[in-house]
Design a protein around this motif. Structure first.
Motif, mmCIF file in Angstrom:
data_model
loop_
_atom_site.group_PDB
_atom_site.id
_atom_site.type_symbol
_atom_site.label_atom_id
_atom_site.label_comp_id
_atom_site.label_asym_id
_atom_site.label_seq_id
_atom_site.Cartn_x
_atom_site.Cartn_y
_atom_site.Cartn_z
ATOM 1 N N ALA A 231 -0.857 -0.815 17.113
ATOM 2 C CA ALA A 231 0.173 -1.814 16.846
ATOM 3 C C ALA A 231 0.179 -2.148 15.360
ATOM 4 C CB ALA A 231 -0.086 -3.073 17.668
ATOM 5 N N PHE A 232 1.335 -2.006 14.717
ATOM 6 C CA PHE A 232 1.506 -2.424 13.325
ATOM 7 C C PHE A 232 1.951 -3.885 13.339
ATOM 8 C CE2 PHE A 232 1.140 1.947 12.677
ATOM 9 C CZ PHE A 232 1.290 2.326 11.346
ATOM 10 N N ILE A 233 1.244 -4.730 12.571
ATOM 11 C CA ILE A 233 1.522 -6.169 12.583
ATOM 12 C C ILE A 233 1.673 -6.662 11.152
ATOM 13 C CG2 ILE A 233 0.607 -8.441 13.188
ATOM 14 C CD1 ILE A 233 -0.894 -7.049 15.492
ATOM 15 N N ASN A 234 2.790 -7.359 10.881
ATOM 16 C CA ASN A 234 3.062 -7.891 9.541
ATOM 17 C C ASN A 234 2.188 -9.105 9.245
ATOM 18 O OD1 ASN A 234 5.162 -6.043 9.042
ATOM 19 N ND2 ASN A 234 6.614 -7.331 10.141
ATOM 20 N N LEU A 235 1.736 -9.197 7.997
ATOM 21 C CA LEU A 235 0.941 -10.349 7.566
ATOM 22 C C LEU A 235 1.631 -11.075 6.423
ATOM 23 C CD1 LEU A 235 -2.713 -8.956 7.393
ATOM 24 C CD2 LEU A 235 -1.575 -10.069 9.315
ATOM 25 N N THR A 236 1.617 -12.390 6.478
ATOM 26 C CA THR A 236 2.003 -13.177 5.322
ATOM 27 C C THR A 236 0.817 -13.259 4.360
ATOM 28 O OG1 THR A 236 1.219 -15.213 6.343
ATOM 29 C CG2 THR A 236 3.514 -14.612 6.745
ATOM 30 N N ARG A 237 1.087 -13.695 3.151
ATOM 31 C CA ARG A 237 -0.003 -13.844 2.178
ATOM 32 C C ARG A 237 -1.034 -14.865 2.673
ATOM 33 N NH1 ARG A 237 -2.407 -16.363 -1.957
ATOM 34 N NH2 ARG A 237 -2.886 -15.126 -3.816
ATOM 35 N N ASN A 238 -0.540 -15.956 3.248
ATOM 36 C CA ASN A 238 -1.455 -17.010 3.684
ATOM 37 C C ASN A 238 -2.406 -16.517 4.769
ATOM 38 O OD1 ASN A 238 -2.367 -19.755 3.650
ATOM 39 N ND2 ASN A 238 -1.308 -20.066 5.581
ATOM 40 N N LEU A 239 -1.875 -15.802 5.756
ATOM 41 C CA LEU A 239 -2.745 -15.280 6.803
ATOM 42 C C LEU A 239 -3.707 -14.230 6.254
ATOM 43 C CD1 LEU A 239 -0.435 -14.948 9.943
ATOM 44 C CD2 LEU A 239 -2.357 -16.496 9.614
ATOM 45 N N LEU A 240 -3.215 -13.427 5.328
ATOM 46 C CA LEU A 240 -4.058 -12.392 4.736
ATOM 47 C C LEU A 240 -5.257 -13.000 4.030
ATOM 48 C CD1 LEU A 240 -4.625 -9.468 3.761
ATOM 49 C CD2 LEU A 240 -3.046 -9.926 1.869
ATOM 50 N N THR A 241 -5.014 -14.028 3.235
ATOM 51 C CA THR A 241 -6.094 -14.607 2.425
ATOM 52 C C THR A 241 -6.900 -15.663 3.178
ATOM 53 O OG1 THR A 241 -4.562 -16.232 1.466
ATOM 54 C CG2 THR A 241 -4.877 -14.167 0.267
ATOM 55 N N SER A 242 -6.498 -15.980 4.409
ATOM 56 C CA SER A 242 -7.203 -17.021 5.165
ATOM 57 C C SER A 242 -8.530 -16.539 5.731
ATOM 58 C CB SER A 242 -6.325 -17.506 6.327
ATOM 59 O OG SER A 242 -6.232 -16.512 7.328
ATOM 60 N N ASP B 260 7.734 -1.798 3.283
ATOM 61 C CA ASP B 260 8.935 -1.805 2.428
ATOM 62 C C ASP B 260 8.581 -1.508 0.967
ATOM 63 O OD1 ASP B 260 10.328 -2.457 4.666
ATOM 64 O OD2 ASP B 260 10.595 -4.570 4.179
ATOM 65 N N PHE B 261 7.838 -0.434 0.751
ATOM 66 C CA PHE B 261 7.235 -0.178 -0.553
ATOM 67 C C PHE B 261 8.179 0.598 -1.475
ATOM 68 C CE2 PHE B 261 4.450 1.880 -3.625
ATOM 69 C CZ PHE B 261 3.581 0.847 -3.957
ATOM 70 N N VAL B 262 8.303 0.092 -2.678
ATOM 71 C CA VAL B 262 8.964 0.808 -3.770
ATOM 72 C C VAL B 262 7.998 0.794 -4.942
ATOM 73 C CG1 VAL B 262 10.916 0.894 -5.352
ATOM 74 C CG2 VAL B 262 11.275 0.158 -2.989
ATOM 75 N N TYR B 263 7.642 1.948 -5.451
ATOM 76 C CA TYR B 263 6.571 2.056 -6.456
ATOM 77 C C TYR B 263 6.888 1.288 -7.736
ATOM 78 C CZ TYR B 263 3.551 3.874 -10.077
ATOM 79 O OH TYR B 263 2.671 3.971 -11.121
ATOM 80 N N ARG B 264 5.867 0.548 -8.187
ATOM 81 C CA ARG B 264 5.823 -0.032 -9.525
ATOM 82 C C ARG B 264 4.399 0.128 -10.021
ATOM 83 N NH1 ARG B 264 7.386 -5.152 -7.182
ATOM 84 N NH2 ARG B 264 5.527 -5.990 -8.199
ATOM 85 N N GLU C 57 0.024 -4.769 8.180
ATOM 86 C CA GLU C 57 1.052 -4.468 7.176
ATOM 87 C C GLU C 57 1.110 -5.568 6.124
ATOM 88 O OE1 GLU C 57 4.890 -3.032 8.127
ATOM 89 O OE2 GLU C 57 4.322 -2.347 10.132
ATOM 90 N N ILE C 58 0.933 -5.171 4.866
ATOM 91 C CA ILE C 58 1.051 -6.098 3.739
ATOM 92 C C ILE C 58 2.514 -6.140 3.331
ATOM 93 C CG2 ILE C 58 0.197 -6.690 1.456
ATOM 94 C CD1 ILE C 58 -1.962 -6.465 3.671
ATOM 95 N N LEU C 59 3.141 -7.304 3.440
ATOM 96 C CA LEU C 59 4.572 -7.418 3.162
ATOM 97 C C LEU C 59 4.878 -7.192 1.688
ATOM 98 C CD1 LEU C 59 5.424 -10.495 5.423
ATOM 99 C CD2 LEU C 59 5.875 -8.076 5.889
ATOM 100 N N GLU C 60 6.123 -6.797 1.446
ATOM 101 C CA GLU C 60 6.521 -6.376 0.102
ATOM 102 C C GLU C 60 6.527 -7.503 -0.925
ATOM 103 O OE1 GLU C 60 10.265 -7.490 2.342
ATOM 104 O OE2 GLU C 60 8.374 -6.473 2.783
ATOM 105 N N ASP C 61 6.569 -8.767 -0.464
ATOM 106 C CA ASP C 61 6.602 -9.879 -1.416
ATOM 107 C C ASP C 61 5.207 -10.387 -1.780
ATOM 108 O OD1 ASP C 61 5.963 -10.976 1.001
ATOM 109 O OD2 ASP C 61 7.436 -12.592 0.931
ATOM 110 N N ILE C 62 4.170 -9.699 -1.316
ATOM 111 C CA ILE C 62 2.791 -10.110 -1.622
ATOM 112 C C ILE C 62 2.324 -9.384 -2.881
ATOM 113 C CG2 ILE C 62 0.404 -10.103 -0.820
ATOM 114 C CD1 ILE C 62 1.440 -10.313 2.031
#
Length: 413
Positions: free
Chosen positions: A78-89, A132-136, A103-108
């Motif tokens: 199962a792929f599950i999206n994470l917000t920044r807050n949940l990721l760093t909690s 939703d990755f676009v290379y930078r 899944e690390i969301l694109e706005d993190i």
């Protein structure tokens, strides 16, 4: 093209049901590799998200407790999206690393706190995907942590796609997933350029799966969370707390069996379940439950206030050399239950099996417990005459320590 696996049957009462959307991820041979799980609030195939943390917590609990991971994904991941807050909690340990991809969301953004959190998850055995990755160039530190990169196909010009993929390969990316594939032409192009996995409306739109929801008393969850803060608590004591609420017991057994669905072992007792989960994972699960159980109209700041108030009470009790500082934490935590449950405190008290001195402190601010609580409430209101004999400096210090404790994410903010 339609290659959607058949979704399990769903009933249709949004208030009483748990909902999860799922969208399959395919191999080049158009075989299901995994499913991405998506927040849904009803049978309609659309996400109405106002709070990303709450949405992810809902997906997790609906999947693992009410519907069942095996029902939704079978033997797949199962792929599950994470917000920044949940990721760093540091509050995701309740999920089984062998069954999920985070899944690390694109706005993190890849700041040091985010990278440290991801590295910890990788050490614990979790697989990481970048969504939703676009290379930078500034995203390269994230690439180094990821097992899968999901490229945002429509946002990358077709003439640049080959260079984009080559750059990711050169940076060590082993698995590239092309998402938002909508036509046969899109699929053939991405496949010819060496993409490993594919997702999009060309194959299948998300499906909504639902099941009747088991409601758990908020008071039971708060009591469990408060007791789990005691560093000396035993698994047996936790079992005793959980077994006082039948629905909470069911949720725990369902979660453990769902998380272990890939094995043949069935957990059929609370003792087995609490032992298998352990205190840290139980704390994580309880935090998720609390996040999803509070009425959506209640601000998350109220939960934060409860945690800060509880920690301040505990710290001040220690400073005053009171016995059992952990009881003071519980007192502060429970002191906002009237606001959370929209009931006066004298109606909340019967919901929790508390000692008489705790009840008296909550209702009348009586005794040593009540004095410490009243001191904290005075401080919150900016008053400088607390009932206990601690200076304003002590109060401010306790408040700062409580804020740091929240930031260290022992409990999800």
């Amino acid at each position: 093209m339609s290659t959607c696996p058949t979704a399990p049957g769903a009933s249709s009462s949004p208030a009483e049901n748990a909902f999860v959307g799922r969208q399959p991820i395919f191999t080049p041979e158009v075989e299901v590799f995994a499913y991405e799980l998506l927040f849904r609030s009803g049978e309609q195939n659309a996400a109405m998200i106002t709070d990303g943390d709450r949405a992810t917590a809902n997906v997790l609990l609906n999947t693992f407790t009410d519907i069942g991971l095996d029902t939704i994904v079978g033997s797949k991941k199962a792929f599950i999206n994470l917000t920044r807050n949940l990721l760093t909690s540091h509050n995701l340990s309740c999920m089984p690393p062998d069954r999920v991809v985070l899944e690390i969301l694109e706005d993190i953004e890849p700041d040091p706190e985010v990278l440290s959190a991801i590295e910890k998850l990788v050490e614990e055995g979790y697989k990481i995907a970048l969504d939703d990755f676009v290379y930078r160039p500034d995203l390269e530190p994230l690439i180094g942590t990821a097992d899968i990169v999901k490229i945002e196909f429509p946002l990358i010009p077709k003439e640049d796609l080959a260079d984009h993929i080559s750059k990711l390969r050169a940076l060590g990316v082993r698995t590239i997933l092309a998402e938002k594939i909508e036509t046969q032409e899109d699929f053939e192009l991405c496949k010819s350029l060496g993409c490993d996995l594919f997702q999009g409306y060309f194959f299948c739109r998300p499906q909504v799966i639902s099941q009747r929801k088991t409601q758990v008393n908020v008071a039971s969850i708060v009591r469990l969370m408060s007791e789990l803060q005691n560093p000396d608590i035993t698994v047996g004591e936790v079992e005793g707390i959980i077994q006082t609420d039948a629905n909470l017991s069911f949720k725990l057994l369902r979660f453990v069996n769902s998380a272990n669905a890939a094995t043949t072992r069935t957990i059929d007792s609370l003792k087995q379940a609490t032992t298998l989960m352990g205190i840290s994972r139980l704390r994580s699960l309880a935090s998720m439950m609390l996040m999803t159980s509070i009425d959506e109209g209640k601000p998350q700041e109220l939960i934060r206030l409860a945690m800060i108030r509880g920690k301040m009470c505990e710290l001040l009790a220690s400073e005053s050399r009171a016995t059992r500082p952990d009881r003071f934490y519980t007192l502060g935590l429970l002191s906002v239950m009237d606001a959370l449950l929209d009931k006066p405190m004298d109606e909340v008290i019967p919901l929790l099996p508390l000692a008489d001195d705790m009840n008296d402190a909550l209702l009348n601010r009586a005794g040593e417990l009540g004095q410490v609580l009243q001191s904290v409430i005075h401080f919150e209101a900016g008053e400088i005459a607390p009932p206990i004999s601690l200076s304003a400096e002590h109060m401010a210090s306790a408040y700062q320590q409580a804020l740091r404790w929240i930031a260290d994410c022992k409990i999800n903010e």
